[in-house]
Design an enzyme around this catalytic site. Sequence first.
Site, PDB file in Angstrom:
ATOM      1  N   ARG A   1     111.187  42.232  54.362  1.00 17.02           N
ATOM      2  CA  ARG A   1     110.553  40.916  54.511  1.00 17.02           C
ATOM      3  C   ARG A   1     109.583  40.903  55.700  1.00 17.02           C
ATOM      4  O   ARG A   1     108.373  40.873  55.511  1.00 17.02           O
ATOM      5  CB  ARG A   1     111.638  39.834  54.660  1.00 17.02           C
ATOM      6  CG  ARG A   1     111.119  38.414  54.473  1.00 17.02           C
ATOM      7  CD  ARG A   1     110.446  37.833  55.698  1.00 17.02           C
ATOM      8  NE  ARG A   1     111.304  37.804  56.884  1.00 17.02           N
ATOM      9  CZ  ARG A   1     110.842  37.528  58.099  1.00 17.02           C
ATOM     10  NH1 ARG A   1     109.565  37.263  58.301  1.00 17.02           N
ATOM     11  NH2 ARG A   1     111.664  37.529  59.134  1.00 17.02           N
ATOM     12  N   ASP A   2     110.096  40.974  56.926  1.00 20.22           N
ATOM     13  CA  ASP A   2     109.214  40.898  58.095  1.00 20.22           C
ATOM     14  C   ASP A   2     108.270  42.099  58.115  1.00 20.22           C
ATOM     15  O   ASP A   2     107.082  41.980  58.433  1.00 20.22           O
ATOM     16  CB  ASP A   2     110.062  40.871  59.381  1.00 20.22           C
ATOM     17  CG  ASP A   2     109.351  40.231  60.560  1.00 20.22           C
ATOM     18  OD1 ASP A   2     108.114  40.344  60.644  1.00 20.22           O
ATOM     19  OD2 ASP A   2     110.033  39.636  61.413  1.00 20.22           O
TER      20      ASP A   2
ATOM     21  N   HIS B   1     116.142  38.416  67.545  1.00 16.01           N
ATOM     22  CA  HIS B   1     115.093  38.943  66.670  1.00 16.01           C
ATOM     23  C   HIS B   1     113.885  39.284  67.548  1.00 16.01           C
ATOM     24  O   HIS B   1     113.064  38.418  67.848  1.00 16.01           O
ATOM     25  CB  HIS B   1     114.757  37.849  65.644  1.00 16.01           C
ATOM     26  CG  HIS B   1     113.673  38.186  64.665  1.00 16.01           C
ATOM     27  ND1 HIS B   1     113.934  38.557  63.362  1.00 16.01           N
ATOM     28  CD2 HIS B   1     112.320  38.183  64.774  1.00 16.01           C
ATOM     29  CE1 HIS B   1     112.794  38.757  62.715  1.00 16.01           C
ATOM     30  NE2 HIS B   1     111.790  38.539  63.560  1.00 16.01           N
TER      31      HIS B   1
ATOM     32  N   ASN C   1     108.790  44.850  64.459  1.00 18.47           N
ATOM     33  CA  ASN C   1     110.126  44.498  64.949  1.00 18.47           C
ATOM     34  C   ASN C   1     110.735  45.685  65.695  1.00 18.47           C
ATOM     35  O   ASN C   1     110.306  46.822  65.527  1.00 18.47           O
ATOM     36  CB  ASN C   1     111.053  44.205  63.759  1.00 18.47           C
ATOM     37  CG  ASN C   1     110.718  42.909  63.075  1.00 18.47           C
ATOM     38  OD1 ASN C   1     109.865  42.864  62.198  1.00 18.47           O
ATOM     39  ND2 ASN C   1     111.389  41.852  63.479  1.00 18.47           N
TER      40      ASN C   1
ATOM     41  N   CYS D   1     103.942  38.953  62.239  1.00 24.61           N
ATOM     42  CA  CYS D   1     103.698  37.710  61.512  1.00 24.61           C
ATOM     43  C   CYS D   1     102.201  37.501  61.377  1.00 24.61           C
ATOM     44  O   CYS D   1     101.487  37.464  62.368  1.00 24.61           O
ATOM     45  CB  CYS D   1     104.336  36.538  62.248  1.00 24.61           C
ATOM     46  SG  CYS D   1     104.022  34.976  61.398  1.00 24.61           S
TER      47      CYS D   1
ATOM     48  N   HIS E   1     110.470  41.321  68.492  1.00 23.01           N
ATOM     49  CA  HIS E   1     109.321  42.181  68.164  1.00 23.01           C
ATOM     50  C   HIS E   1     109.019  43.018  69.400  1.00 23.01           C
ATOM     51  O   HIS E   1     109.275  42.602  70.531  1.00 23.01           O
ATOM     52  CB  HIS E   1     108.133  41.319  67.714  1.00 23.01           C
ATOM     53  CG  HIS E   1     108.324  40.780  66.322  1.00 23.01           C
ATOM     54  ND1 HIS E   1     107.794  41.394  65.221  1.00 23.01           N
ATOM     55  CD2 HIS E   1     109.028  39.722  65.862  1.00 23.01           C
ATOM     56  CE1 HIS E   1     108.146  40.711  64.126  1.00 23.01           C
ATOM     57  NE2 HIS E   1     108.905  39.698  64.487  1.00 23.01           N
TER      58      HIS E   1
HETATM   59  P1  HMG Z   1     101.551  23.328  52.569  1.00 23.51           P
HETATM   60  O1  HMG Z   1     100.170  23.658  52.134  1.00 23.51           O
HETATM   61  O2  HMG Z   1     101.746  22.254  53.585  1.00 23.51           O
HETATM   62  O3  HMG Z   1     102.429  23.007  51.271  1.00 23.51           O
HETATM   63  O4  HMG Z   1     102.223  24.682  53.087  1.00 23.51           O
HETATM   64  P2  HMG Z   1     102.607  21.671  50.479  1.00 23.51           P
HETATM   65  O5  HMG Z   1     104.041  21.307  50.573  1.00 23.51           O
HETATM   66  O6  HMG Z   1     101.579  20.658  50.922  1.00 23.51           O
HETATM   67  O7  HMG Z   1     102.258  22.149  48.976  1.00 23.51           O
HETATM   68  C1  HMG Z   1     100.947  22.513  48.596  1.00 23.51           C
HETATM   69  C2  HMG Z   1     100.985  23.278  47.287  1.00 23.51           C
HETATM   70  O8  HMG Z   1     101.648  24.534  47.490  1.00 23.51           O
HETATM   71  C3  HMG Z   1     101.745  22.599  46.157  1.00 23.51           C
HETATM   72  O9  HMG Z   1     101.084  22.950  44.935  1.00 23.51           O
HETATM   73  C4  HMG Z   1     103.093  23.260  46.182  1.00 23.51           C
HETATM   74  O10 HMG Z   1     103.766  23.271  44.930  1.00 23.51           O
HETATM   75  C5  HMG Z   1     102.734  24.671  46.572  1.00 23.51           C
HETATM   76  P3  HMG Z   1     100.233  21.866  44.132  1.00 23.51           P
HETATM   77  O11 HMG Z   1     101.213  20.773  43.809  1.00 23.51           O
HETATM   78  O12 HMG Z   1      99.163  21.432  45.104  1.00 23.51           O
HETATM   79  O13 HMG Z   1      99.734  22.644  42.967  1.00 23.51           O
HETATM   80  N1  HMG Z   1     103.857  25.297  47.305  1.00 23.51           N
HETATM   81  C6  HMG Z   1     104.496  26.424  46.958  1.00 23.51           C
HETATM   82  N2  HMG Z   1     104.340  27.312  45.971  1.00 23.51           N
HETATM   83  C7  HMG Z   1     105.189  28.335  45.917  1.00 23.51           C
HETATM   84  N3  HMG Z   1     106.201  28.539  46.792  1.00 23.51           N
HETATM   85  C8  HMG Z   1     106.386  27.686  47.805  1.00 23.51           C
HETATM   86  C9  HMG Z   1     105.507  26.584  47.915  1.00 23.51           C
HETATM   87  N4  HMG Z   1     105.435  25.577  48.795  1.00 23.51           N
HETATM   88  C10 HMG Z   1     104.434  24.802  48.407  1.00 23.51           C
HETATM   89  N5  HMG Z   1     107.398  27.870  48.676  1.00 23.51           N
HETATM   90  C11 HMG Z   1     104.202  26.054  53.417  1.00 23.51           C
HETATM   91  C12 HMG Z   1     103.554  24.680  53.604  1.00 23.51           C
HETATM   92  C13 HMG Z   1     105.490  26.062  54.212  1.00 23.51           C
HETATM   93  C14 HMG Z   1     104.485  26.252  51.950  1.00 23.51           C
HETATM   94  C15 HMG Z   1     103.240  27.133  53.923  1.00 23.51           C
HETATM   95  O14 HMG Z   1     102.834  26.812  55.203  1.00 23.51           O
HETATM   96  C16 HMG Z   1     103.857  28.525  53.920  1.00 23.51           C
HETATM   97  O15 HMG Z   1     104.124  29.096  52.875  1.00 23.51           O
HETATM   98  N6  HMG Z   1     104.110  29.100  55.124  1.00 23.51           N
HETATM   99  C17 HMG Z   1     104.792  30.370  55.248  1.00 23.51           C
HETATM  100  C18 HMG Z   1     104.198  31.233  56.312  1.00 23.51           C
HETATM  101  C19 HMG Z   1     105.003  32.500  56.452  1.00 23.51           C
HETATM  102  O16 HMG Z   1     105.638  32.964  55.515  1.00 23.51           O
HETATM  103  N7  HMG Z   1     104.966  33.114  57.650  1.00 23.51           N
HETATM  104  C20 HMG Z   1     105.700  34.335  57.916  1.00 23.51           C
HETATM  105  C21 HMG Z   1     107.172  34.136  58.005  1.00 23.51           C
HETATM  106  S1  HMG Z   1     107.703  33.464  59.570  1.00 23.51           S
HETATM  107  C22 HMG Z   1     107.947  34.871  60.576  1.00 23.51           C
HETATM  108  O17 HMG Z   1     107.558  35.944  60.209  1.00 23.51           O
HETATM  109  C23 HMG Z   1     108.704  34.714  61.867  1.00 23.51           C
HETATM  110  C24 HMG Z   1     110.121  35.313  61.809  1.00 23.51           C
HETATM  111  O18 HMG Z   1     110.092  36.701  61.506  1.00 23.51           O
HETATM  112  C25 HMG Z   1     110.847  35.103  63.146  1.00 23.51           C
HETATM  113  C26 HMG Z   1     110.023  35.561  64.341  1.00 23.51           C
HETATM  114  O19 HMG Z   1     109.531  36.712  64.368  1.00 23.51           O
HETATM  115  O20 HMG Z   1     109.931  34.737  65.269  1.00 23.51           O
HETATM  116  C27 HMG Z   1     110.972  34.605  60.721  1.00 23.51           C
HETATM  117 MG    MG Z   2     109.691  38.274  62.908  1.00 22.92          MG
END
Ligand code: HMG
Ligand code: MG
Length: 295
Positions: free
Chosen positions: A14-15, A203, A245, A236, A205
């Site tokens: 995933r990450d 967690h 990581n 990220c 990095h």
């Molecule tokens: P948004 O644009 O605000 O979403 O994004 P929305 O709720 O306004 O929806 C807009 C449209 O997207 C809609 O479609 C939804 O159905 C669709 P429409 O009705 O307009 O046709 N939609 C989706 N489709 C599929 N799957 C979904 C989904 N959600 C909405 N889940 C959202 C908000 C949270 C979805 C967006 O910002 C997003 O996907 N962000 C994820 C970013 C990400 O994955 N970052 C990396 C992970 S975090 C990380 O790595 C840190 C970590 O490792 C810890 C650390 O290191 O600190 C965990």
């Molecule tokens: Mg991370």
Amino acid sequence: GLPERVTVYEVGPRDGLQNEAAVVPVEVKAEFVARLAAAGHRVIETTSFVHPRWVPQLADASELLDRVERVPGVRYPVLVPNERGLDRALEHGVEEIAIFASATETFANRNLNRTLESQFAMFEPVVARALGNGLRVRAYVSMCFGDPWEGPTPLAQVVSVGRGLLDLGCYELSLGDTIGVGTPGHVAALIGAFGGPERLAVHFHDTYGQALSNTLTALREGVTVVDASTGGIGGCPYAESATGNLATEDLVWMLHGLGVETGLDLPSLVETSTWLAERLGRPSPSRVVQALGTA
Ligand code: HMG
Ligand code: MG
């Protein structure tokens, strides 16, 4: 003292793979997950049900879950930000999810399109419905030590977000140093600010080379769950300067050296990292893989 046994929470699929420039073929991802289970991993964060346009690298989450042969006794959590993501996860028989919040306003906006406050309105129904369906829910809080836009994160702000997530019913809170700026004194201070290690995981990095020292500090503070990625891949896409990581191999080398049990087979992990590096077209950043690998 140190714990007798540490649970390594593997985040490579995933990450690690969310941050690759090229999209890795789904059959390679499935083989990666299978190899991790064979090396002794009992928890493997497999993919994310986020918006496919936000993280195209993991747009194949459904197909991957259909391909992964689940080994009894192994947990395969997935990242879920919202109810749409939960619906998708439930369709694929997922038994554990992880929500991911931000400790800072800027990163909440960039990573989730929400404010520090409104991210909770997104997570609340996800956790309630997931628990109602019998799922386990983990929580991350990102940017616990600092973020690229706001500088060091106040401890009280991290504790406030983190407690809020635990209060929703999450079984564990993983403290994310998303951009790797934390140092050991800061780690001890943050765990202290939470009132101790109960229900905390870490967690780290490795951007500034501090991940292993920070981990050892967390273990001395009583933490027993450590996130790591085999081969040290990761980062990220929504955080400038986030690199890989803590490498699982580097962690395991240290833990086994200390006599701490992990249940992991280091040579198998190194072999898997070498295999993955060939597929990614670049060497693993892990020092242990460089020392022991054959590529
Ligand atoms: P948004 O644009 O605000 O979403 O994004 P929305 O709720 O306004 O929806 C807009 C449209 O997207 C809609 O479609 C939804 O159905 C669709 P429409 O009705 O307009 O046709 N939609 C989706 N489709 C599929 N799957 C979904 C989904 N959600 C909405 N889940 C959202 C908000 C949270 C979805 C967006 O910002 C997003 O996907 N962000 C994820 C970013 C990400 O994955 N970052 C990396 C992970 S975090 C990380 O790595 C840190 C970590 O490792 C810890 C650390 O290191 O600190 C965990
Ligand atoms: Mg991370």
